[in-house]
Design an enzyme around this catalytic site. Structure first.
Site, mmCIF file in Angstrom:
data_model
loop_
_atom_site.group_PDB
_atom_site.id
_atom_site.type_symbol
_atom_site.label_atom_id
_atom_site.label_comp_id
_atom_site.label_asym_id
_atom_site.label_seq_id
_atom_site.Cartn_x
_atom_site.Cartn_y
_atom_site.Cartn_z
ATOM 1 N N HIS A 282 0.755 -1.033 0.023
ATOM 2 C CA HIS A 282 -0.148 -0.121 -0.060
ATOM 3 C C HIS A 282 0.729 1.390 -0.018
ATOM 4 O O HIS A 282 0.617 2.263 -0.785
ATOM 5 C CB HIS A 282 -0.933 -0.147 1.109
ATOM 6 C CG HIS A 282 -2.063 1.101 1.006
ATOM 7 N ND1 HIS A 282 -2.124 2.218 1.978
ATOM 8 C CD2 HIS A 282 -3.031 0.949 0.304
ATOM 9 C CE1 HIS A 282 -3.046 2.837 1.455
ATOM 10 N NE2 HIS A 282 -3.724 2.282 0.533
ATOM 11 N N HIS B 130 -14.699 7.166 3.540
ATOM 12 C CA HIS B 130 -13.352 6.222 3.329
ATOM 13 C C HIS B 130 -12.374 7.106 3.832
ATOM 14 O O HIS B 130 -11.907 6.580 4.989
ATOM 15 C CB HIS B 130 -13.007 5.850 1.999
ATOM 16 C CG HIS B 130 -11.556 5.592 1.756
ATOM 17 N ND1 HIS B 130 -10.581 6.605 1.153
ATOM 18 C CD2 HIS B 130 -10.969 4.635 2.213
ATOM 19 C CE1 HIS B 130 -9.419 6.046 1.378
ATOM 20 N NE2 HIS B 130 -9.493 4.630 1.780
ATOM 21 N N HIS C 211 -10.216 6.722 7.974
ATOM 22 C CA HIS C 211 -8.787 6.623 8.138
ATOM 23 C C HIS C 211 -8.480 7.597 9.155
ATOM 24 O O HIS C 211 -7.971 7.166 10.006
ATOM 25 C CB HIS C 211 -7.931 7.101 6.861
ATOM 26 C CG HIS C 211 -7.848 5.813 5.744
ATOM 27 N ND1 HIS C 211 -6.939 4.778 6.051
ATOM 28 C CD2 HIS C 211 -8.350 5.214 4.733
ATOM 29 C CE1 HIS C 211 -6.815 3.885 5.173
ATOM 30 N NE2 HIS C 211 -7.892 4.175 4.232
ATOM 31 N N HIS D 119 -11.265 -1.387 4.377
ATOM 32 C CA HIS D 119 -11.529 -1.518 2.619
ATOM 33 C C HIS D 119 -12.368 -2.769 2.275
ATOM 34 O O HIS D 119 -13.042 -2.774 1.181
ATOM 35 C CB HIS D 119 -9.792 -1.771 2.124
ATOM 36 C CG HIS D 119 -9.571 -0.449 1.848
ATOM 37 N ND1 HIS D 119 -10.093 0.400 0.843
ATOM 38 C CD2 HIS D 119 -8.654 0.548 2.624
ATOM 39 C CE1 HIS D 119 -9.408 1.446 0.732
ATOM 40 N NE2 HIS D 119 -8.678 1.669 1.914
ATOM 41 N N HIS E 30 -4.938 6.432 -5.492
ATOM 42 C CA HIS E 30 -6.339 6.981 -4.878
ATOM 43 C C HIS E 30 -6.540 8.251 -5.508
ATOM 44 O O HIS E 30 -5.679 8.408 -6.747
ATOM 45 C CB HIS E 30 -5.658 7.513 -3.652
ATOM 46 C CG HIS E 30 -5.437 6.485 -2.538
ATOM 47 N ND1 HIS E 30 -3.945 6.112 -2.522
ATOM 48 C CD2 HIS E 30 -6.001 5.533 -1.779
ATOM 49 C CE1 HIS E 30 -3.932 4.968 -1.469
ATOM 50 N NE2 HIS E 30 -5.256 4.586 -1.129
ATOM 51 N N HIS F 15 -7.600 -1.709 -4.470
ATOM 52 C CA HIS F 15 -7.837 -2.029 -3.145
ATOM 53 C C HIS F 15 -8.515 -3.441 -3.240
ATOM 54 O O HIS F 15 -8.122 -4.367 -2.138
ATOM 55 C CB HIS F 15 -8.535 -1.151 -2.225
ATOM 56 C CG HIS F 15 -7.742 0.099 -2.049
ATOM 57 N ND1 HIS F 15 -7.746 1.052 -2.737
ATOM 58 C CD2 HIS F 15 -6.941 0.497 -0.776
ATOM 59 C CE1 HIS F 15 -7.047 1.996 -2.560
ATOM 60 N NE2 HIS F 15 -6.316 1.546 -1.222
ATOM 61 N N PHE G 189 -1.544 7.303 4.331
ATOM 62 C CA PHE G 189 -1.143 6.229 3.382
ATOM 63 C C PHE G 189 -0.145 5.207 3.519
ATOM 64 O O PHE G 189 -0.016 3.990 3.295
ATOM 65 C CB PHE G 189 -1.492 6.694 2.057
ATOM 66 C CG PHE G 189 -3.007 7.090 1.742
ATOM 67 C CD1 PHE G 189 -3.938 6.412 2.124
ATOM 68 C CD2 PHE G 189 -3.167 8.027 0.789
ATOM 69 C CE1 PHE G 189 -5.246 6.799 1.840
ATOM 70 C CE2 PHE G 189 -4.243 8.579 0.379
ATOM 71 C CZ PHE G 189 -5.418 8.016 0.968
HETATM 72 CU CU1 C2O Z 1 -5.566 3.025 0.006
HETATM 73 CU CU2 C2O Z 1 -8.025 3.462 2.417
HETATM 74 O O1 C2O Z 1 -6.590 3.762 1.425
#
Ligand code: C2O
Length: 572
Positions: free
Chosen positions: A180, A307, A311, A349, A199, A208, A336
């Protein structure tokens, strides 16, 4: 056997929770496509059951989640020809060009995020394209709040074995987390010498999905369970809007635990899908750094909300001290480069991935993109036997073919409509400036309202089914160092309060998590698309040739500029 498993995934199973008295489960596609929802369906005040004592909090959070998902049209990574930087598919990255990844700005990640080298003598072009193997029994991904003890034991064991693999093993926990980091923090270069970034563009969903696919198979193979399936963090359902407890038991399940988390994850705190990190410092103009995004730009609402706030809500507060004494850049989930070091990343995810399936289940114009440059784009992964593969987007569009599915849970947001109006009547477009005289906008330091022309009015249902009306912001540039967000409304006053977004005029939010780019790579501004067909109907604006749009900066937007805005009809 196989068929009964399949059944489990395709049968609508209203959750046993307090929402079952609502008729959310009938034909969501009709409800959405035709815009004839029963406005009485969603009464938060009478259906929150045991969460009643937290009513105000629930309302805002739940509705914001819904707001983010509001207008299911916004779930997809909308993209149109004009958003593209290149007509070429993005090829799997070459490991040869893999170099330093950056935490933010020019601060390098203190270790390499590049994958282990290919087997001796193998060149990137020799890496075969993956074919999904036949499977006899589906892996059923289940909501984190309902899995049983045996499952959690297995899951913790699998992660534990993964953590104990040699760090050079592509299946090891560190290598899996590095994947990632490499794809998101500027380690790879792609077409035109740009940073590869998965992203903010239409690679978000497929990247993802493939990532979780291999991660899940590796975990399963480490414990000899061919049907092992990841749990999903069910944050779109009030029952799942807490930090999933299996990840929060350091003594019982140490391998599912992570120390670099915010206090939000403790004590059963109800999730804030409207989360804005208020303690992070505000960037100044001098902190603007060159950055580069690659590939096709233009991203859908699901990536923005919820989303990104999830995070941020989970990771530590930037600027605070981490347990190792370092200053936080949002680790782990809030940046990230480190996000997938937290085992909950895959649960988060998995739910994002589930949204993609739910969106398609609405039917009508909710279908996958058909452009070859998307379908042929590819990524690179090692599988559960350490074999290297290139995988194509076109091979991940059907999760059942890929051998897994999601056990259904209630989706109250599907038929939810906000009731609260912030504006009385219709705003007069001639009372605000025209978009042409406001854009390009050099900084979004205060709320702005402008009028904008629509390409068509009074569209028939058939026309709406064929083309989605898109409010498109182009050429968005900003600092990548901190979280930022702006909120968009139709027919709302500049003073609209954005602490609660459950308003009938709310169109969506642009968000960006701190991340980094290789400073030597070209900066590529972003496109932000909002599907507004339904929103226009709900606000009784469908017959108006010119409408008022209001953009409200919420966080970090002093350094954000926008080149232009327009409304267009996107072929579905
Ligand atoms: Cu690639 Cu939720 O991030």
């Amino acid at each position: 056997m196989a068929s009964s498993t399949l059944l489990l995934c395709t049968t609508k199973t209203p959750s046993s929770n307090s929402l079952t008295n609502l008729s959310f489960f009938s034909k969501p596609s009709c409800l959405f496509v035709h815009g004839k929802r029963n406005q009485e369906h969603f009464k938060v005040s009478c259906c929150m059951g045991e969460h009643n004592e937290k009513m105000n909090f629930d309302r805002r959070d739940l509705l914001l989640g819904l707001g983010g998902l509001y207008g299911a049209a916004n779930l997809a990574p909308l993209a149109s020809a004009s958003d593209k930087l290149t007509d070429e598919p993005i090829p799997a990255p070459s490991l040869k060009t893999c170099s330093t990844a950056y935490i933010e700005g020019n601060i390098p990640v203190p270790y390499s995020c590049c994958p282990p080298p290919l087997p001796d003598g193998m060149a990137m072009d020799d890496v075969p394209y993956y074919e999904v193997p036949e499977c006899s029994q589906l892996r059923v991904r289940t909501a984190a709040q309902v899995v049983d003890q045996d499952f959690i034991d297995d899951y913790n064991d699998a992660i534990s074995i993964m953590k104990n693999l040699d760090a050079s093993d592509p299946r090891s926990f560190q290598q899996q987390a590095n994947i990632h980091c490499a794809y998101c923090n500027g380690a790879y270069t792609t077409v035109g010498g740009k940073d590869l970034q998965v992203h903010f563009n239409w690679l978000f969903f497929p990247f993802h999905r493939w990532y979780l696919y291999f991660y899940e198979r590796i975990l399963g193979s480490l414990i000899g369970e061919s049907t092992f399936a990841l749990p999903y963090w069910n944050w779109d359902n009030p029952d799942g809007m807490y930090f999933p407890s299996m990840f929060n038991q350091p003594n019982t399940y140490p391998d599912l635990y992570d120390t670099n988390r915010s206090v939000n994850t403790q004590n059963g705190t109800f999730m804030d899908l409207n989360y804005v990190n208020t303690e992070a410092q505000t960037a100044t103009q001098s902190q603007l750094l060159p950055s580069g995004d690659c590939s096709t730009s233009g991203f859908g609402t699901i990536e923005n909300m919820p989303h990104t706030p999830v995070h941020l809500w989970t990771g530590t507060n930037p600027g605070t001290k981490l347990s190792n004494g370092n200053t936080s850049y949002g680790e782990d989930m809030g940046n990230f480069y480190s996000a997938s070091i937290d085992p909950v990343f895959s649960g988060h995810h998995a739910n994002v991935d589930r949204m993609w399936n739910i969106w398609k289940s609405f039917g009508g114009k909710r279908v996958d993109l058909t452009q070859t440059d998307w379908l042929e784009s590819a990524f690179f992964f090692y599988d559960e036997d350490c074999n290297p593969w290139r995988v194509k987007v076109q091979d991940c569009l059907d999760t059942v073919k890929m051998g897994y599915c999601y056990a259904p849970m209630a989706t109250p947001w599907v038929s939810y409509k906000p009731q609260k109006k912030t504006t009385k009547g219709k705003l007069d477009p001639s009372s605000v400036m025209a978009a042409e005289s406001i854009f390009p906008l050099s900084k979004l330091d205060k709320a702005i309202s402008f009028s904008i022309k629509r390409p068509a009015t009074s569209r028939s249902q058939q026309e709406k089914d064929e083309k989605e009306e898109i409010l498109k912001f182009k050429g968005i540039k900003h600092d990548n160092k901190e979280y930022l967000r702006f909120d968009v409304f139709l027919n709302a006053d500049k003073t609209v309060n954005t602490d609660e977004l459950d308003k009938i005029e709310y169109a969506g939010s642009y968000t960006s998590l701190p991340h980094a780019h290789n400073a030597s790579h070209e900066f590529v501004p972003r496109v932000f698309n909002l599907a507004i067909t339904e929103l226009l109907e709900d606000n009784k604006l469908e017959d108006d040739a010119t409408i008022v749009v209001t953009v409200v900066p919420k966080k970090g937007c002093q350094v954000l500029s926008i080149q232009s805005v327009n409304i267009e009809l996107l072929d579905c």
